[in-house]
Design an enzyme around this catalytic site. Structure first.
Site, PDB file in Angstrom:
ATOM      1  N   HIS A  83       1.630  -8.775   2.549  1.00 42.96           N
ATOM      2  CA  HIS A  83       2.787  -8.191   1.862  1.00 42.96           C
ATOM      3  C   HIS A  83       3.315  -9.122   0.779  1.00 42.96           C
ATOM      4  O   HIS A  83       3.690  -8.682  -0.306  1.00 42.96           O
ATOM      5  CB  HIS A  83       3.872  -7.891   2.896  1.00 42.96           C
ATOM      6  N   HIS A 121       8.531   0.816   2.136  1.00 43.00           N
ATOM      7  CA  HIS A 121       9.072   0.351   3.405  1.00 43.00           C
ATOM      8  C   HIS A 121       8.460   1.222   4.503  1.00 43.00           C
ATOM      9  O   HIS A 121       9.160   1.816   5.316  1.00 43.00           O
ATOM     10  CB  HIS A 121      10.598   0.385   3.407  1.00 43.00           C
ATOM     11  N   ASP A 144       3.854   0.716  -9.988  1.00 46.24           N
ATOM     12  CA  ASP A 144       2.895   1.312  -9.050  1.00 46.24           C
ATOM     13  C   ASP A 144       3.166   0.823  -7.638  1.00 46.24           C
ATOM     14  O   ASP A 144       3.502  -0.337  -7.414  1.00 46.24           O
ATOM     15  CB  ASP A 144       1.449   1.014  -9.456  1.00 46.24           C
TER      16      ASP A 144
END
Lengths: 743, 221
Positions: free
Chosen positions: A50, A96, A495
């Site tokens: 991430h 999320h 994006d």
């Protein structure tokens, strides 16, 4: 309390931190010793997928990120694009997904909070938000609960914060049963000479912690989001953060007030990986070290360990480097807003990231390497298989009117009113086009009262699944097209790449090809990517999501009085199909008609001809800006029939449209060929158009019918009352959510 | 017209209200922070919408106990006009400046849409820009707009003509008793209103129906 910073670092502990054995070896090589427990936590926070983009970085570098108007591309909290008059728009989209599946309300709420913070960290006041939501099949046990929780969470946070939702997407597909997608977009307005960045400058300056207190929520969240789900998912609930929009709203006002005082040198919000990531980024970007004293960090609970403090993802927190002589002034601003303000560290010249707690140095790491030396993978990938086209005579039949009613009243294309009426779409008094059209449009406060901005979010995951390259192109082209359809000049995009497990070569192949498609389309259309986010490992028990590279697009409207809407503007106007192929519509494979009415997902998606796309779009924009186009709608899911129905439903005005003789009406009306728009012109302008404009346009734009009446008549099909279309369109979602559709 | 907009932490339609008052009256309102105890000499005090204190306690309850409220109460008693919109309405009920309470919407969901409002009385400074019985459009955006009052209070409100606006044409979005959308104090100089007239005052907003409320107030000396 016992906290052993020197506990033994076992292979199991390393694995629990999401670090692979070779990554751990790399850590040992970098620091020349065994890391402490806190240091291991810091590495896991910085080196997870991430935060580090380790699987995608190689491919993201191929995207076009610059342009005449681009002030800041990827690498900051958000992208920044010049919109003239000394103003800029700051925007980004971020996922999320994992937290929203575990705890839908808080997951979605903090997704909105995070993206808003990214925007106002740069000095911009948020002016528009969107969210692209993807859920499992309607009939899946969890879907209603997730829809209800996510929508309430998005609304609960955004409504309280006070930013209008101007657009978004809601889609259902069984492939999201185990991994929903929550992609949140925010945009903010800033003066070009008042943009703030995260790069720290100057040695010996105070590092100041602002906002909410640090708690135990979200510890390890980014690491959780970098792993697949298994059956132990319920145990991951403590990794989800809890949102506090009231604090966020105060943080916004306090930050903007503080920035206006000239006290801020650098600012970074604490998002994923919290204090660790924000401190390291500020130092590393400025070639500075950072020394943090954790005893000064405002905490919610007395007995927090340094490990927890460094990995907490408590929301509504900021880190800043301030001019020391303005510290008192800065403190007063935060006291006014009743927010925590604490000097927690200092910038140094040793390029180390040092953390002390209760007099003990619990971490001492090379700051540049923490970020820059993160592993980068060129993961093996396989070229997606090429799908054979459908046979020419393979056209499953259904009466056109019946098919249209089923589609506009089905899960894919029914009205999303039930969703967007839970979002404040009016607040700030600048919403010119609210959700339901091709793009959201707002007026821009500032020197030019007629300037507007348009926003859209697009991707067609079933196309990406069938052909990731064409699907990537299509996502960009559709965003560009939606902006064009309201009369905007598409400026730039963000994006949000959502994929499965990149360690599987076929998933990596989807990512590689989709990014190639996005890049090609962005280059051809002059539509650079200025910010973004990658969300991988969207898999549960080995089942990946549909590849979903969501594109958030932003466009500029010189004069909003010359913009277009989708509703028919009057009776007796001429309907043109701009950008049509010879047979108007031909491509049925991967259409909603095939998928939702016949359960077929075979065949390739419609290809995007980027040169033609540009020509058609430029023509439509010209017609809008010259005041000739009275209504405009791009064609996408459901093709020509659905496009016409949407224009009729938005206005209450019907239409009579021809069908071509000698061909099958099904692909004409339901094919999803790309690059097409419906444009209405006044009857007395049509001859001028065909005589003076059309010959130079280089696009096919047949006059296919006229507006008027109270029915939609598609060729030889049974006429449908617009009121019947509306009733089918509006009823699916509320009926489903009330539990009355078993689906 | 001289006006003041009172700002509490967590309000978020303050900017909308400030813009609306400025646009229509040609004069920017004074902006007063909730911790103040002084108000400038104004003809109209407005408490705008939002989520004061996050609505974390009962809506409006904390704001109603801010220092500025005592001053507002004094001014209202002297006849100064006070308008509370949305969260402002909730704060006015909590402060006892208008009767009744606002509960969670009957749907339990936030609702943002256009509704129709019938003007029940044109005999107030807030509504004299409309005709009695006129039906107008305004947006609503709230989670707690379900107006309630006990039977005696309700009877008194109705008997005294204190209902300024009612949701019309079946558009009651929140379950409010008697379709009440806006209610006056007995002296008719304080109005609590759930919908947002400030968001419908320009053609860019898609309508002008909110404008007459402010235009009517402009006639206040």
């Amino acid at each position: 309390m016992t906290f052993d910073n020197h506990r033994e670092i076992t292979p199991d502990l390393v694995a629990d931190h999401g670090l692979k054995p070779d990554e751990y070896q790399k850590i040992l090589g970098l620091i020349g010793r065994t890391p402490t427990y806190t240091e291991l936590g810091i590495f896991s926070a910085m080196w997870n997928e991430h935060c580090s983009y380790k699987s995608s970085k190689k491919w993201l570098r191929t995207l076009p990120t610059t342009g005449e108007r681009v002030i800041q591309g990827p690498g900051e909290n958000a992208g920044v694009v010049d919109i003239g008059d000394g103003q800029a728009i700051v925007f980004k989209m971020e996922s999320h997904n994992h937290p929203s599946f575990i705890e839908p309300y808080q997951g979605a709420a903090t997704g909105v909070g995070g993206i808003l913070r990214d925007v106002f960290t740069m000095g911009a006041r948020p002016v528009a938000a969107m969210n692209a939501l993807r859920f499992g099949a309607p009939e899946h046990d969890k879907t209603r609960h997730l829809v209800s929780g996510v929508v309430a969470g998005v609304g609960g946070y955004g409504n309280s914060f006070g930013v209008p939702v101007v657009g978004g997407e809601v889609e259902f597909d069984a492939r999201y049963n185990g991994n929903i997608l929550v992609n949140a977009f925010a945009a903010g307005l800033v003066d070009t000479d008042k943009i703030f960045y995260s790069k720290a400058e100057g040695v010996g300056l105070p590092v100041v912690y602002l906002g909410a207190k640090t708690g135990r929520d979200g510890v390890g969240g980014a690491t959780m989001a970098s792993a697949e789900f298994g059956d132990d998912i319920e145990q991951k609930r403590p990794t989800v953060q809890v949102g506090d929009p009231f604090t966020e709203k105060r943080l916004l006002e306090a930050c903007l007030e503080l920035m206006a005082t000239g006290a801020v040198i650098a600012i970074q919000d604490m998002g994923a990986a919290g204090l660790t990531c924000s401190a390291v980024e500020m130092g590393a970007k400025g070639d500075l070290g950072i020394a943090l004293d954790l005893d000064r960090v405002p905490v919610r609970e007395a007995e927090m360990t340094p490990y927890e403090m460094m990995l907490s993802e408590s929301q509504e927190r900021m880190l800043m480097v301030l001019h020391p002589e303005k510290e008192a002034e800065a403190r007063a601003v935060f006291e006014k807003w009743e927010l925590d303000f604490a000097t927690v560290g200092i910038t140094t010249d040793d390029l180390r990231f040092r953390v002390t707690w209760r007099g003990e140095e619990v971490a001492n790491l090379p700051i540049k390497e923490l970020g820059d030396e993160a592993p980068e993978y060129d993961r093996p990938w396989t070229q997606p298989t090429v799908v054979a086209p459908l046979a020419e005579n393979d056209i499953p039949q259904m009466e056109v009117a019946e098919a249209l009613l089923k589609l506009v009243g089905g899960p894919a294309l029914s009205s999303r009113r039930w969703v967007y009426e839970q979002y404040d779409t009016w607040i700030q008094g600048n919403s010119l086009q609210r959700p339901g059209g091709d793009a959201g449009v707002i007026r821009v406060d500032g020197p030019n009262p007629h300037k507007g901005l348009a926003f859209t979010s697009d991707v067609t995951p079933r196309y990406c699944e069938a052909d990731p390259y064409e699907g990537g192109k299509q996502a960009v082209a559709e965003a560009w097209r939606n902006l064009t359809a309201v009369g905007a000049e598409p400026l730039a995009a963000t994006d949000n790449l959502n994929f499965g497990n990149p360690e599987r070569p076929e998933i990596m192949g989807q990512l590689v090809e989709a990014v190639r498609g996005i890049g090609d389309a962005c280059r051809a259309l002059g539509f650079p990517i200025v910010s973004g986010n990658v969300s991988l490992y969207n898999e549960t028990n080995g089942q990946g999501i549909l590849p979903t590279p969501t594109i958030g697009g932003v466009g500029l409207i010189d004069d909003w009085r010359r913009s277009a809407r989708i509703g028919f503007a009057g009776e007796g106007e001429c309907i043109l199909l701009v950008g049509a192929p010879d047979w108007w519509g031909t491509h049925l494979a991967q259409s909603i008609y095939m998928r939702d009415l016949f359960g077929r997902t075979d065949g390739p998606p419609p290809p995007v001809d980027l040169a033609m796309e540009k020509k058609a779009g430029d023509l439509v924009r010209l017609l809008i800006r010259d005041g000739h186009a009275s209504a405009v709608h791009d064609l996408s899911d459901g093709g020509l029939a659905v496009g016409l129905a949407e224009m009729a439903m938005a206005s209450g005005i019907g239409a009579v449209v021809n069908q071509l003789e000698g061909g099958d009406p099904i692909p004409q009306f339901f094919g999803e060929d790309q690059g097409r728009y419906l444009v209405t012109l006044k009857r007395d302008f049509v001859d001028t158009f065909y005589d003076e404009i059309y010959p130079y346009a280089g696009v096919f734009a047949p006059w296919i019918g006229n507006t008027g009446g109270t029915e939609l008549v598609l060729g030889k099909a049974r006429p449908i009352a617009v009121t019947d279309l509306r009733s089918a369109h509006e009823s699916w979602f509320p009926t489903y959510m009330a539990g009355e559709i078993a689906a | 017209m001289k006006s003041a907009v009172v700002v509490f932490p967590g309000l978020n339609r303050d900017r909308d209200m400030i813009a609306a008052l400025g646009t229509i009256s040609g004069r920017a309102p004074a902006v007063v922070w909730h911790k103040e105890t002084e108000l400038p000499d104004v003809d109209l005090i407005v408490i705008p919408g939002g989520f004061s204190y996050g609505d974390y306690l009962r809506v409006g309850a904390i704001a109603a106990r801010s220092p500025i409220m005592a001053t507002i109460r004094e001014r209202a008693a002297k006849g100064v006009h006070v308008l509370g919109v949305c969260n402002g309405f909730q704060i006015l009920t909590e402060a006892g400046l208008v009767p009744g309470v606002l509960m969670r919407n009957a749907s339990l969901r936030f609702v943002c849409r256009e509704v129709r409002l019938r003007v029940e009385t044109a005999d107030t400074a807030f509504t004299r820009g409309y005709a009695q019985g006129q039906v107008i459009t305004t947006p609503v955006a709230h989670h707690d707009g379900n107006y309630f009052a006990d039977a005696n209070t309700l009877k008194a409100i109705e008997d005294n003509g204190q209902v300024a606006f009612r949701y019309a044409e079946g558009t009651n979005p929140n379950g409010s008793v008697n379709d009440i959308a806006g209610v006056l104090n007995r002296e008719r100089n304080v109005l609590g209103l759930m919908p947002h007239p400030e968001n419908l005052i320009e053609s860019a907003h898609g309508g002008l129906d909110g404008r007459a409320l402010f235009a009517g107030l402009l006639q206040v000396a």
